[in-house]
Write a protein that holds these residues in place. Structure first.
Motif, PDB file in Angstrom:
ATOM      1  N   SER A 191      -5.063   3.774   0.915  1.00 25.34           N
ATOM      2  CA  SER A 191      -4.568   4.792   2.006  1.00 25.34           C
ATOM      3  C   SER A 191      -5.869   5.620   2.238  1.00 25.34           C
ATOM      4  O   SER A 191      -7.027   5.647   1.656  1.00 25.34           O
ATOM      5  CB  SER A 191      -3.675   5.676   1.242  1.00 25.34           C
ATOM      6  OG  SER A 191      -4.310   6.304  -0.014  1.00 25.34           O
ATOM      7  N   ASP A 215       1.505   3.246   2.353  1.00 26.28           N
ATOM      8  CA  ASP A 215       2.557   3.386   3.386  1.00 26.28           C
ATOM      9  C   ASP A 215       3.710   2.528   3.463  1.00 26.28           C
ATOM     10  O   ASP A 215       4.816   2.970   3.931  1.00 26.28           O
ATOM     11  CB  ASP A 215       1.788   3.099   4.706  1.00 26.28           C
ATOM     12  CG  ASP A 215       0.643   4.139   5.356  1.00 26.28           C
ATOM     13  OD1 ASP A 215       0.867   5.169   4.806  1.00 26.28           O
ATOM     14  OD2 ASP A 215      -0.087   3.624   5.973  1.00 26.28           O
ATOM     15  N   THR A 239      -1.647   2.583  -4.599  1.00 23.50           N
ATOM     16  CA  THR A 239      -1.658   3.962  -3.874  1.00 23.50           C
ATOM     17  C   THR A 239      -3.171   4.252  -3.393  1.00 23.50           C
ATOM     18  O   THR A 239      -3.301   4.903  -2.398  1.00 23.50           O
ATOM     19  CB  THR A 239      -1.370   5.006  -4.499  1.00 23.50           C
ATOM     20  OG1 THR A 239      -2.339   5.132  -5.840  1.00 23.50           O
ATOM     21  CG2 THR A 239      -0.133   4.916  -5.199  1.00 23.50           C
ATOM     22  N   ASP A 281       0.873  -1.258  -0.124  1.00 20.12           N
ATOM     23  CA  ASP A 281       0.140   0.056  -0.151  1.00 20.12           C
ATOM     24  C   ASP A 281       0.890   1.197  -0.030  1.00 20.12           C
ATOM     25  O   ASP A 281       2.091   1.146   0.030  1.00 20.12           O
ATOM     26  CB  ASP A 281      -1.050  -0.058   1.126  1.00 20.12           C
ATOM     27  CG  ASP A 281      -0.444   0.021   2.479  1.00 20.12           C
ATOM     28  OD1 ASP A 281       0.839   0.291   2.670  1.00 20.12           O
ATOM     29  OD2 ASP A 281      -1.052  -0.531   3.449  1.00 20.12           O
ATOM     30  N   ALA A 331      -2.380  10.605  -3.628  1.00 19.17           N
ATOM     31  CA  ALA A 331      -2.088   9.375  -3.810  1.00 19.17           C
ATOM     32  C   ALA A 331      -1.067   8.951  -4.718  1.00 19.17           C
ATOM     33  O   ALA A 331       0.380   8.880  -4.306  1.00 19.17           O
ATOM     34  CB  ALA A 331      -3.178   8.140  -3.810  1.00 19.17           C
TER      35      ALA A 331
END
Length: 239
Positions: free
Chosen positions: A154, A10, A151, A8, A109
């Motif tokens: 999130s 993060d 992305t 992801d 993102a």
């Protein structure tokens, strides 16, 4: 055989080969920006950085920054940014003439993923509209493994539109030729996609953008990203 890894936003970090996926809508919009004649596209992480590239430091003459006459495009949470020229809508960009204009792009993102992964030897931005070209580029590079940055996963979203795209590209890299229809069906059904079909949704999330996002293989070029250190930006170009 190429091994695929999915992370992801993060988890976005440099790797030997990274594909940053943003179907809704950053990397559906960027190919249209290039197709409409933009001289270059520079991805940045903040609205302030975008404005500084166009205008210079706070208080400087408007348009006198290191990228003069730049068109600013982007959003925060989907909403067009105050002081920007454009939002992050492919349908909006497709109707414009951007011939010779540099575009500075900031999104919640997609551009964040590029900035975080900019030190990767091979960095690609992708969506369904460039899926086949992205897979060809990865196969030609003969990479042993690829990290796909989903992305959309999130801010509490499922990111399934981006995961679907990543899975289609990965299947093609592996030599398969799956029917894209089941992957595309996941776009409007995703957390992000449902916002575009909500009849009470905001005008800046038009349903037509879903149609643009689902034009699989619309463009025959991959989006190759490279850092531009002196501008603290990542340039995205047709590769």
């Amino acid at each position: 055989m190429t091994v695929a890894r999915f992370v992801d936003l993060d988890g976005a970090a440099p790797d030997d080969a990274v594909v940053v996926i943003d179907v809704l809508r950053a990397f559906t919009t960027v190919p249209w920006v290039l197709a409409r004649g933009a001289s270059r596209v520079l991805a940045v992480d903040t609205a302030e950085r975008a404005m500084a590239l166009r205008d210079g430091p706070s208080g400087a003459t408007p348009g006198a920054g290191p990228v003069p006459e730049a068109v600013l495009a982007g959003e925060s949470g989907g909403r067009p940014l105050e002081g920007f020229d454009l939002g992050n809508s492919p349908s909006e960009v497709a109707a414009l003439d951007l011939t010779g204009r540099p575009v500075v792009h900031r999104t919640t993102a997609g551009t964040q993923g590029l900035v975080r992964c900019q030190d990767s030897p091979l960095l690609l931005a992708a969506s369904f509209v460039t899926a086949a070209a992205t897979a060809r580029t990865l196969r030609a590079a003969q990479v042993g493994h690829v990290t796909y940055v989903v992305t959309g996963a999130s801010l509490g979203r499922d990111g399934d539109e981006d995961l679907a795209c990543a899975e289609l590209i990965a299947a093609r890299v592996a030599g398969d030729d799956p029917d894209p229809a089941p992957y595309l069906a996941r776009v409007p059904a995703s957390d992000a996609g449902r916002q575009f079909v909500d009849p009470d949704g905001p005008a800046w999330l038009p349903a037509v953008d879903l149609d643009y996002a689902c034009e699989v293989d619309r463009f025959e070029v991959a989006l190759v990203a490279r850092p531009v250190t002196e501008l603290a930006a990542v340039e995205v170009a047709a590769g």
